[in-house]
Scaffold this motif. Structure first.
Motif, short mmCIF file in Angstrom:
data_model
loop_
_atom_site.label_atom_id
_atom_site.label_comp_id
_atom_site.label_asym_id
_atom_site.label_seq_id
_atom_site.Cartn_x
_atom_site.Cartn_y
_atom_site.Cartn_z
N ASP A 120 0.82 -1.21 0.00
CA ASP A 120 0.00 0.00 0.00
C ASP A 120 0.85 1.27 0.00
O ASP A 120 1.96 1.28 0.53
N HIS A 121 0.29 2.32 -0.58
CA HIS A 121 0.86 3.65 -0.44
C HIS A 121 -0.25 4.55 0.08
O HIS A 121 -1.41 4.35 -0.23
N HIS A 122 0.13 5.50 0.88
CA HIS A 122 -0.84 6.44 1.44
C HIS A 122 -0.37 7.83 1.00
O HIS A 122 0.45 8.45 1.67
N CYS A 135 4.39 10.13 0.75
CA CYS A 135 3.68 8.95 1.21
C CYS A 135 3.87 8.84 2.70
O CYS A 135 4.98 8.93 3.21
N ILE A 173 3.52 6.30 4.48
CA ILE A 173 4.17 5.05 4.85
C ILE A 173 5.66 5.07 4.50
O ILE A 173 6.49 4.58 5.24
N HIS A 174 5.96 5.65 3.34
CA HIS A 174 7.35 5.66 2.86
C HIS A 174 7.85 7.09 2.76
O HIS A 174 7.60 7.79 1.76
N MET A 221 9.47 8.91 -0.38
CA MET A 221 8.78 9.14 -1.65
C MET A 221 8.45 10.62 -1.84
O MET A 221 7.79 11.23 -1.01
CU CU Z 1 4.27 4.58 -0.07
#
Ligand code: CU
Length: 219
Positions: free
Chosen positions: A89-91, A142, A144-145, A148
């Motif tokens: 997943d990406h948020h 993102c 989560i990441h 990004m």
């Molecule tokens: Cu992400």
């Protein structure tokens, strides 16, 4: 003979505004070409439009923890489509990028993008950038990441282009006469002063230097 000249002038008038070309080279503080910079031209004569308009739909993929393309140029009112091609997943969230007049006035958005399941097509998620009359750059990140980073530039002028790998943006059919040229680049946090340029029948060239050396993107 005189009559012929008169006719040509009439034809030109009928064909609309006289057009000229301009090639803008964007270089960094060290003189190296800068790809993915946005060059905006604001002609004083607004009676003509580019032959090739900016795309009103753009797709931004999330692939291997990157936004592809990294910089997306669209006009006000464009639809953005996000496609997550990663199995996780990406948020995605948007927030203002840069400073000064290039600051975003776009309402932010937040999208939860499910990871792509094996054997199934990714489902696109759409966002419309409806805010009118504003120059804006939106930073995509993102939750989560954290690494990004991507950018969406919403142009108020139809005369806008992203620089090529050689750092060039070429405009072939600008209305002749006075114009202002602006350059936006993600790492250039202090707005560059607009550059006046007189568009004529002769091919024009302009070089714009950033005050920074942009971070090289991972690839
Ligand atoms: Cu992400």
């Amino acid at each position: 003979m005189k009559k012929f000249l008169f006719s040509s002038a009439m034809l030109a008038a009928c064909a609309g505004v006289m057009a000229g070309s301009l090639s803008v080279a964007v270089v960094d503080k060290e003189g190296q070409p800068v790809p993915d910079a946005i060059v905006l031209v604001f002609p004083s004569d607004k009676s003509a439009l580019p032959k090739v308009p900016l795309p009103t739909q753009a797709t931004i993929a999330q692939e291997k923890m990157q936004f592809l393309p990294n910089v997306t140029l669209v006009p006000v009112g464009a639809r953005l489509s996000f496609i997550n091609n990663d199995p996780w997943d990406h948020h995605v969230r948007s927030s203002p990028a840069g400073m000064g007049q290039f600051n975003a006035t776009q309402a932010g958005f937040e999208l939860r993008l499910e990871g792509k399941s094996a054997g199934k097509p990714s489902r696109p998620t759409e966002v419309t950038l409806a805010k009118a009359g504003a120059l804006s750059a939106t930073l995509l990140g993102c939750f989560i990441h954290g690494s990004m980073r991507g950018y969406v530039y919403v142009s108020e002028t139809p005369w806008a282009a992203k620089t090529s790998a050689e750092g060039l943006a070429v405009f072939d059919d600008l209305p002749e006469g006075a114009a202002q040229v602006r350059v936006w680049q993600a790492d250039q946090l202090v707005d560059l002063a607009p550059r006046p340029f007189n568009v004529s029948a002769l091919p024009g060239k302009l070089s714009v230097q950033l005050g920074v050396v942009p971070r090289r993107r991972r690839s």
